[in-house]
Write a protein that holds these residues in place. Structure first.
Motif, short mmCIF file in Angstrom:
data_model
loop_
_atom_site.label_atom_id
_atom_site.label_comp_id
_atom_site.label_asym_id
_atom_site.label_seq_id
_atom_site.Cartn_x
_atom_site.Cartn_y
_atom_site.Cartn_z
N TRP A 75 -9.41 3.69 13.23
CA TRP A 75 -8.19 3.24 12.57
C TRP A 75 -8.21 3.62 11.10
CZ3 TRP A 75 -8.42 -0.42 8.61
CH2 TRP A 75 -9.61 -1.13 8.49
N LYS A 76 -7.03 3.77 10.55
CA LYS A 76 -6.90 4.00 9.12
C LYS A 76 -5.61 3.33 8.66
CE LYS A 76 -4.40 8.37 9.04
NZ LYS A 76 -4.30 9.69 8.45
N ILE A 77 -5.64 2.87 7.42
CA ILE A 77 -4.46 2.24 6.84
C ILE A 77 -4.26 2.84 5.45
CG2 ILE A 77 -5.76 0.26 5.94
CD1 ILE A 77 -3.22 -1.45 6.71
N GLU A 78 -3.02 3.13 5.13
CA GLU A 78 -2.73 3.76 3.85
C GLU A 78 -1.38 3.28 3.32
OE1 GLU A 78 -3.08 7.88 4.83
OE2 GLU A 78 -1.52 7.77 6.32
N HIS A 79 -1.22 3.42 2.03
CA HIS A 79 0.05 3.07 1.37
C HIS A 79 1.00 4.26 1.41
CE1 HIS A 79 -2.52 -0.01 -0.60
NE2 HIS A 79 -1.43 -0.73 -0.45
N HIS A 84 4.96 0.37 1.06
CA HIS A 84 4.63 -0.34 2.28
C HIS A 84 3.41 0.36 2.87
CE1 HIS A 84 7.45 2.76 3.92
NE2 HIS A 84 6.66 2.72 4.98
N GLY A 85 2.90 -0.15 3.98
CA GLY A 85 1.70 0.43 4.57
C GLY A 85 1.94 1.01 5.95
N VAL A 86 1.07 1.93 6.32
CA VAL A 86 1.07 2.51 7.66
C VAL A 86 -0.35 2.40 8.21
CG1 VAL A 86 1.52 4.56 9.06
CG2 VAL A 86 2.90 4.13 7.01
N LEU A 87 -0.49 1.65 9.31
CA LEU A 87 -1.76 1.49 10.00
C LEU A 87 -1.70 2.31 11.29
CD1 LEU A 87 -4.48 0.10 10.72
CD2 LEU A 87 -3.15 -1.86 11.55
N THR A 88 -2.65 3.22 11.43
CA THR A 88 -2.73 4.05 12.63
C THR A 88 -4.01 3.70 13.37
OG1 THR A 88 -1.63 5.83 11.42
CG2 THR A 88 -2.69 6.42 13.50
N VAL A 136 4.33 -4.48 5.96
CA VAL A 136 5.25 -4.75 4.85
C VAL A 136 5.11 -6.20 4.41
CG1 VAL A 136 7.19 -5.29 6.36
CG2 VAL A 136 7.65 -4.38 4.11
N SER A 137 5.50 -6.48 3.19
CA SER A 137 5.49 -7.84 2.67
C SER A 137 6.48 -7.93 1.52
CB SER A 137 4.09 -8.20 2.18
OG SER A 137 4.02 -9.57 1.80
N ASP A 138 6.84 -9.14 1.16
CA ASP A 138 7.60 -9.41 -0.06
C ASP A 138 8.90 -8.61 -0.16
OD1 ASP A 138 5.75 -11.34 -1.50
OD2 ASP A 138 4.40 -9.70 -1.01
#
Length: 162
Positions: A154-158, A145-149, A6-8
């Motif tokens: 690994w994968k990261i998605e919005h 926000h994002g989810v990193l698994t 997360v940010s901002d």
């Protein structure tokens, strides 16, 4: 391993509370990464209530947060080298400033914020990811926000929402 990115959040200036969809993800996370612009120490402490938090300072964070948090950091999770920076500064794009913050460091993933614009792309050997904002979408039609698994790979998605 499930990491919420997360940010901002810009609270309480822009919004009084975190969206329910983000709160639910935070409850189920193994780690939270925040790329700056909490705005106040109270908001930082709210994120700490959900679990382990890795964070950097943003350009609108108050003096208490500026004294507490670094400008950038590198963490290692299950063999993945992750760089975290807010991405503010002068000249160049936010993405290029984020990338340059970790030169000559070798990181697999760079998490940054500042622009509030979701971003997901490889650049010069690192994957750059901006989660957007869960509270201040500016002119965009959605919050995010994002989810990193991280498992064997690994994968990261919005995650987008209104």
């Amino acid at each position: 391993m499930r990491i919420i990115v997360v940010s901002d959040t810009h609270m309480p200036k822009v919004r009084r509370g975190l969206p329910e969809i983000l709160k639910e993800d935070l409850k189920k996370s193994d780690l939270i990464i925040h790329a700056g612009d909490f705005q106040t120490l109270d908001v930082y402490n709210e994120f700490m209530e959900y679990g382990e938090l890795v964070a950097v300072v943003g350009n609108v964070d108050d003096p208490d947060l500026q004294a507490l948090l670094p400008q950038k950091r590198i963490i290692m999770k299950k063999g993945l080298r992750i760089g975290v920076v807010h991405g503010d500064g002068m000249g160049k794009t936010t993405e290029k400033r984020a990338l340059e913050a970790f030169q000559p460091d070798e990181v697999d993933l760079i998490i940054f914020g500042h622009s509030h614009i979701p971003y997901s792309r490889y650049m010069k050997g690192s994957f750059l990811f901006n989660p957007g904002s869960p509270t201040d979408k500016r002119k965009l039609p959605y919050f995010s926000h994002g989810v990193l698994t991280i498992e064997d790979t690994w994968k990261i998605e919005h995650k987008f929402y209104r």
